[in-house]
Design a protein around this motif. Structure first.
Motif, mmCIF file in Angstrom:
data_model
loop_
_atom_site.group_PDB
_atom_site.id
_atom_site.type_symbol
_atom_site.label_atom_id
_atom_site.label_comp_id
_atom_site.label_asym_id
_atom_site.label_seq_id
_atom_site.Cartn_x
_atom_site.Cartn_y
_atom_site.Cartn_z
ATOM 1 N N LYS A 125 21.554 44.927 -59.486
ATOM 2 C CA LYS A 125 20.811 45.743 -60.343
ATOM 3 C C LYS A 125 19.274 45.446 -60.354
ATOM 4 N N ILE A 126 18.618 46.428 -60.727
ATOM 5 C CA ILE A 126 17.135 46.513 -60.459
ATOM 6 C C ILE A 126 16.221 46.381 -61.691
ATOM 7 N N LEU A 127 15.684 45.332 -61.940
ATOM 8 C CA LEU A 127 14.954 45.058 -63.089
ATOM 9 C C LEU A 127 13.664 45.612 -63.179
ATOM 10 N N ILE A 128 13.460 46.799 -64.142
ATOM 11 C CA ILE A 128 12.238 47.458 -64.412
ATOM 12 C C ILE A 128 11.634 47.178 -65.448
ATOM 13 N N SER A 129 10.174 46.768 -65.373
ATOM 14 C CA SER A 129 9.286 46.087 -66.479
ATOM 15 C C SER A 129 8.478 47.194 -66.737
ATOM 16 N N TYR A 130 7.837 47.277 -67.896
ATOM 17 C CA TYR A 130 7.233 48.333 -68.469
ATOM 18 C C TYR A 130 6.232 48.078 -69.568
ATOM 19 N N GLY A 131 5.495 48.596 -69.994
ATOM 20 C CA GLY A 131 4.773 48.130 -71.289
ATOM 21 C C GLY A 131 3.319 48.105 -71.048
ATOM 22 N N GLU A 132 2.527 47.942 -71.991
ATOM 23 C CA GLU A 132 0.798 48.049 -72.172
ATOM 24 C C GLU A 132 0.452 46.721 -71.506
ATOM 25 N N GLN A 133 1.288 45.698 -72.152
ATOM 26 C CA GLN A 133 0.906 44.266 -71.638
ATOM 27 C C GLN A 133 1.185 43.652 -70.283
ATOM 28 N N TRP A 134 0.910 44.451 -69.336
ATOM 29 C CA TRP A 134 1.287 44.105 -68.008
ATOM 30 C C TRP A 134 0.669 43.046 -67.014
ATOM 31 N N GLY A 185 22.638 49.428 -60.638
ATOM 32 C CA GLY A 185 22.645 49.079 -61.968
ATOM 33 C C GLY A 185 21.256 48.803 -62.483
ATOM 34 N N THR A 186 20.816 48.660 -63.705
ATOM 35 C CA THR A 186 19.540 48.319 -64.100
ATOM 36 C C THR A 186 19.494 47.515 -65.260
ATOM 37 N N ILE A 187 18.015 46.963 -65.161
ATOM 38 C CA ILE A 187 17.643 45.919 -66.603
ATOM 39 C C ILE A 187 16.363 46.353 -66.853
ATOM 40 N N ILE A 188 16.193 46.278 -68.053
ATOM 41 C CA ILE A 188 14.762 46.745 -68.324
ATOM 42 C C ILE A 188 14.072 45.686 -69.176
ATOM 43 N N THR A 189 12.668 45.438 -69.046
ATOM 44 C CA THR A 189 12.055 44.425 -69.784
ATOM 45 C C THR A 189 10.669 44.773 -70.433
ATOM 46 N N TYR A 190 10.416 44.896 -71.692
ATOM 47 C CA TYR A 190 9.119 45.076 -72.341
ATOM 48 C C TYR A 190 8.282 44.211 -72.227
ATOM 49 N N LEU A 191 7.072 44.584 -71.395
ATOM 50 C CA LEU A 191 6.144 43.408 -71.413
ATOM 51 C C LEU A 191 5.348 42.892 -72.395
ATOM 52 N N GLY A 192 5.002 41.684 -72.314
ATOM 53 C CA GLY A 192 4.158 41.323 -73.339
ATOM 54 C C GLY A 192 4.944 39.942 -73.685
ATOM 55 N N GLU A 193 4.069 38.762 -73.692
ATOM 56 C CA GLU A 193 4.432 37.331 -73.935
ATOM 57 C C GLU A 193 3.557 36.642 -74.890
ATOM 58 N N ASN A 194 4.111 35.602 -75.434
ATOM 59 C CA ASN A 194 3.002 34.719 -76.200
ATOM 60 C C ASN A 194 2.614 35.622 -77.607
ATOM 61 N N VAL A 195 3.606 36.351 -78.025
ATOM 62 C CA VAL A 195 3.225 37.096 -79.168
ATOM 63 C C VAL A 195 3.127 36.206 -80.259
ATOM 64 N N ASN A 196 1.729 36.306 -81.126
ATOM 65 C CA ASN A 196 1.785 35.357 -81.954
ATOM 66 C C ASN A 196 1.496 35.692 -83.512
#
Ligand SMILES: Cc1cc2nc3c(=O)[nH]c(=O)nc-3n(C[C@H](O)[C@H](O)[C@H](O)COP(=O)(O)OP(=O)(O)OC[C@H]3O[C@@H](n4cnc5c(N)ncnc54)[C@H](O)[C@@H]3O)c2cc1C
Length: 305
Positions: free
Chosen positions: A276-285, A56-67
């Motif tokens: 489940k494998i968690l995949i992270s992606y996005g420019e704010q890595w 199974g998979t989980i995805i997360t779009y990287l980027g934290e502390n959006v202001n």
């Protein structure tokens, strides 16, 4: 090693480093081990491959502390699009979000409204939204928002960190919720007044918490535990504990990060456990990537090599 870990975790929060280091080719090259690419399509392509191998998979779009408010809407739009594509392609993929990506840092109501939208959308698609647990300063608010949202949604999951002193009490409170609960060790640089610092003690706490999460009464109530760890000793403990209590492996699952301990991932899958494998992606890595490096100092030597 503890000093090196602290330096790396400090680096993950440093603005100057966050701007400079990602531009170096050697940093970008070593990233591919942990991340299939920056785009949603890169992540979903890998989800498809993993699903073919029955993960199974989980995805997360990287980027934290959006202001900025507009930026939080962009995150919601991004996940809306992700849910549509996941549904169209019939992938068994869930979404995991950080509340600071949805505005928690500057407007709690906006964050709740954004999360509400995601939960509503996910419900339409028969999907779950997981909430990551960030630094300690966000814990109270994150739990509060989770509890509020749980009044209207069952398709929600929350993460607890075994390195925090207060997690035993938090878990006791959350056990009464028929919810999805993910247990992790914890990835941030927390003060000893709030967090256990000794690794063996964190591991022991993780096992004690997982034992509670595997109690038959609460599992019968619809509580669904996810054990997010790459620690084989703890994984063995959980499987043995479940077998000892005649708990079916269908009632819990393991979660691991993309690219970390692939051999162990395969062994878990082959022993008929859900994973489940968690995949992270996005420019704010960058901050996320440095936290991964900090988890195993060998990564730093590989990076430098
Ligand atoms: C699905 C998932 C979701 C997560 N969500 C959160 C969250 O919301 N909040 C949070 O604070 N933390 C989160 N984490 C991170 C977690 O807190 C730990 O920092 C991370 O999982 C490493 O701890 P471990 O349990 O694998 O144990 P460790 O004792 O750190 O690792 C066990 C073994 O696994 C291997 N290993 C572990 N990490 C790495 C790595 N990065 N590179 C190479 N080898 C490694 C090593 O061989 C190590 O000996 C998440 C982790 C997972 C798997």
């Amino acid at each position: 090693m503890a000093l090196l870990k602290n330096i790396l975790l400090w680096t993950s929060k440093n603005d100057w480093m966050s701007q400079k280091l990602p531009k170096y080719k050697f940093v970008q090259n070593s990233l591919s081990r942990f991340m299939p690419g920056e785009l949603l399509s890169d992540a979903l392509e890998e989800c498809k491959n993993l699903e073919y191998s029955e993960y199974g998979t989980i995805i997360t779009y990287l980027g934290e502390n959006v202001n900025l408010e507009e930026d939080t809407y962009q995150v919601v739009d991004h996940y809306r699009n992700a849910l549509i594509v996941i549904d169209k392609t019939s992938l068994n993929t869930l979404i995991s979000v950080k509340l600071t990506q949805l505005g928690l840092d500057f407007d709690k109501n906006l964050c709740m409204e954004n999360l509400n939208q995601l939960l509503k959308l996910a419900k339409n698609y028969n999907s779950i939204i997981w909430i990551d647990m960030e630094e300690y300063c966000y814990l109270e608010q994150t739990l509060e928002i989770f509890k509020k949202m749980s009044e209207n949604y069952h398709n929600i999951g929350i993460t607890l960190q075994a390195y925090l002193h207060r997690t035993t009490q938090d878990l006791d409170e959350l056990l009464s919720y028929a919810t999805n609960l993910r247990l992790v060790k914890g990835a941030y640089n927390e003060n000893s007044s709030v967090a256990i610092k000794n690794k063996d003690d964190i591991d022991t706490n993780y096992m004690n918490l997982s034992k509670k999460m595997l109690s038959k009464d609460i599992l019968n109530n619809g509580f669904k535990p996810s054990f997010a760890t790459h620690d084989d000793r703890i994984i063995d403990y959980i499987i043995n504990e479940a077998e000892r209590n005649l708990i079916s492996s269908d009632t819990y699952e393991f979660n691991m990060l993309y690219g970390i301990r692939k051999k162990l991932q395969k062994e878990i899958l082959e022993s008929n456990q859900n994973i489940k494998i968690l995949i992270s992606y996005g420019e704010q890595w960058f901050p996320w990537y440095i936290r991964r490096i900090a988890e195993n100092p060998k990564n730093l030597f590989l990076l430098l090599k």
